[in-house]
Design an enzyme around this catalytic site. Sequence first.
Site, PDB file in Angstrom:
ATOM      1  N   ASP A   1       0.876  -1.183   0.000  1.00 22.20           N
ATOM      2  CA  ASP A   1       0.000   0.000   0.000  1.00 22.20           C
ATOM      3  C   ASP A   1       0.911   1.230   0.000  1.00 22.20           C
ATOM      4  O   ASP A   1       0.886   2.038   0.920  1.00 22.20           O
ATOM      5  CB  ASP A   1      -0.942  -0.011   1.217  1.00 22.20           C
ATOM      6  CG  ASP A   1      -0.223  -0.101   2.560  1.00 22.20           C
ATOM      7  OD1 ASP A   1       0.955  -0.520   2.592  1.00 22.20           O
ATOM      8  OD2 ASP A   1      -0.830   0.264   3.584  1.00 22.20           O
TER       9      ASP A   1
ATOM     10  N   HIS B   1       9.249  -1.011   9.411  1.00 24.51           N
ATOM     11  CA  HIS B   1       8.268  -2.104   9.305  1.00 24.51           C
ATOM     12  C   HIS B   1       8.435  -2.899   7.997  1.00 24.51           C
ATOM     13  O   HIS B   1       8.853  -4.051   7.999  1.00 24.51           O
ATOM     14  CB  HIS B   1       6.851  -1.537   9.370  1.00 24.51           C
ATOM     15  CG  HIS B   1       6.574  -0.706  10.577  1.00 24.51           C
ATOM     16  ND1 HIS B   1       6.686  -1.186  11.852  1.00 24.51           N
ATOM     17  CD2 HIS B   1       6.171   0.592  10.701  1.00 24.51           C
ATOM     18  CE1 HIS B   1       6.366  -0.237  12.726  1.00 24.51           C
ATOM     19  NE2 HIS B   1       6.058   0.857  12.049  1.00 24.51           N
TER      20      HIS B   1
HETATM   21  C1  BDR Z   1       2.417  -0.993   8.606  1.00 22.56           C
HETATM   22  O1  BDR Z   1       1.351  -0.056   8.433  1.00 22.56           O
HETATM   23  C2  BDR Z   1       1.681   0.896   7.442  1.00 22.56           C
HETATM   24  O2  BDR Z   1       1.581   2.172   7.936  1.00 22.56           O
HETATM   25  C3  BDR Z   1       3.108   0.654   7.053  1.00 22.56           C
HETATM   26  O3  BDR Z   1       3.311   0.862   5.680  1.00 22.56           O
HETATM   27  C4  BDR Z   1       3.375  -0.775   7.455  1.00 22.56           C
HETATM   28  O4  BDR Z   1       3.065  -1.667   6.420  1.00 22.56           O
HETATM   29  C5  BDR Z   1       3.043  -0.773   9.959  1.00 22.56           C
HETATM   30  O5  BDR Z   1       2.098  -1.003  10.969  1.00 22.56           O
HETATM   31 CA    CA Z   2       2.770  -0.864   4.142  1.00 21.83          CA
END
Ligand code: BDR
Ligand code: CA
Length: 316
Positions: A10, A247
């Site tokens: 995303d 992340h």
């Molecule tokens: C996840 O949520 C999104 O904001 C980031 O892209 C990552 O995939 C982290 O919690």
């Molecule tokens: Ca993400």
Amino acid sequence: MLRKILIDCDTGIDDALALLYALKHPQVQVLGISTGFGNTSADQAAENTLRIIRLAQPGYEVPVFVGASKPLEGDWAGPNVKVHGINGIGGVVLPRSEQKVSAEPAPDWIVRIARQMPGELTLVTLGRLTNLALALQQEPRLPELLKNVVTMGGAVVAPGNASPVAEANIMGDPEAADLVMQAGFNLLLVGLDVTHRVQLSKAHLDALSRHCPPENQAISDFLQEVMEPYFDFNRHADHFLDRCPTHDPLAMLLAVDPTPGIYRKMPVRVECGGTFCRGMIVADRRTVPMEGPYITVCVDVDAERALETLLSVFTD
Ligand code: BDR
Ligand code: CA
């Protein structure tokens, strides 16, 4: 050995770094990238992805597919502007790409390519699990067709980030996530337990700009610009000073090279009801756990090694 990777994301700020890592990695071939709603809309995520591919210049074609615009149940809450800016990549305007998105919907592409190359492909998911759940509904044999799935999502013992107990990718579509956890994939979950410990800092980015070859200067400049609002968000959210968790990049890194991580297997379900706990990962760590397929969970990581490996694809 060349790793053949499919990416579902995303495309927000941390997705962008994960994509750049995969696209620049000499032992990785990205066979395509699909997008869904999450940090931004599925369409905006696809637009960001096309521009990131142009920035990375991987030297081969990487088709882009648009997928789900909302979760399996209910509606999408809208873009996460506070974290990822107005366009998903912190408001940074990258040059437009000549490439267009493919007409095939993301779940159809995942099913088609998995059938074409059974047992060969790693799917890395960096957003909601909606596209994968839709693909699974089309092709229940998907867990046998994909070699493995690496998912950034959840928190087993760490606190959540979308709620006290839930992580954003799981919270964004708990029904899809629970379907995926139960399907029998060879699945590695990379959650907040480890992504919060691998922190990229302004000092890392400054070192990168000193050590990157001319062909990667534009990538280094982009990272400096895009991480600034992300550092700001993380300062307000977690009192981090000029640093942020990694992340999606950590999930991508461990998909390519699992050695910086330590793992445990356990059955995992997702809370789909609840007043306070919707989207929470329920990982059974008991000696005699509940019935259900075992998921591999990354429980610890060598943070320094992970960071240096992450940046090594951009340095000289
Ligand atoms: C996840 O949520 C999104 O904001 C980031 O892209 C990552 O995939 C982290 O919690
Ligand atoms: Ca993400």
